[in-house]
Scaffold this active site. Structure first.
Site, mmCIF file in Angstrom:
data_model
loop_
_atom_site.group_PDB
_atom_site.id
_atom_site.type_symbol
_atom_site.label_atom_id
_atom_site.label_comp_id
_atom_site.label_asym_id
_atom_site.label_seq_id
_atom_site.Cartn_x
_atom_site.Cartn_y
_atom_site.Cartn_z
ATOM 1 N N GLU A 25 0.821 -1.209 0.000
ATOM 2 C CA GLU A 25 0.000 0.000 0.000
ATOM 3 C C GLU A 25 0.854 1.257 0.000
ATOM 4 O OE1 GLU A 25 -0.913 0.246 4.734
ATOM 5 O OE2 GLU A 25 -2.150 -1.088 3.563
ATOM 6 N N GLU A 26 2.073 1.141 -0.492
ATOM 7 C CA GLU A 26 2.964 2.283 -0.564
ATOM 8 C C GLU A 26 3.299 2.586 -2.022
ATOM 9 O OE1 GLU A 26 6.198 0.972 1.858
ATOM 10 O OE2 GLU A 26 5.281 1.766 3.678
#
Length: 107
Positions: A25-26
């Protein structure tokens, strides 16, 4: 959701900028010529926070901003931006944190 996020962000950056998924999720956004990357990061954060995604009701972002040219290598730049990203997350998420002294303009 990833396609929607990509389309939303690509409408805010130039053709010379690069958005890449860094982890689960980066994401990393490399901005080639933006002198005011903190303002761009805040604009992206606000657009995402107010966008109506089809799969989920609300999505927010924490963004860390550092100027790559300040660092002797890409690895050092990534470590610096990662540190300010964690600062943003630790301070409550859904915000932009900027590595101090990297930019003349502020958010």
């Amino acid at each position: 959701m990833l396609k929607q996020l990509s389309n939303l962000v690509s409408g805010l950056i130039t053709k010379d900028d690069v958005l890449g998924r860094w982890g689960g999720e980066e994401f990393i956004l490399y901005v080639n010529q933006a002198l005011c990357a903190p303002q761009l990061a805040e604009r992206i954060r606000m657009q995402v926070a107010t966008h109506a995604f089809t799969q989920i009701p609300k999505l927010t972002l924490s963004l860390g901003v550092a100027k790559a040219q300040t660092y002797p290598s890409l690895d050092k730049a990534l470590l610096a931006v990662d540190a300010v990203l964690y600062q943003a997350k630790d301070q409550g998420r859904n915000q932009v944190c900027v590595l101090s002294n990297d930019f003349q303009c502020r958010i």
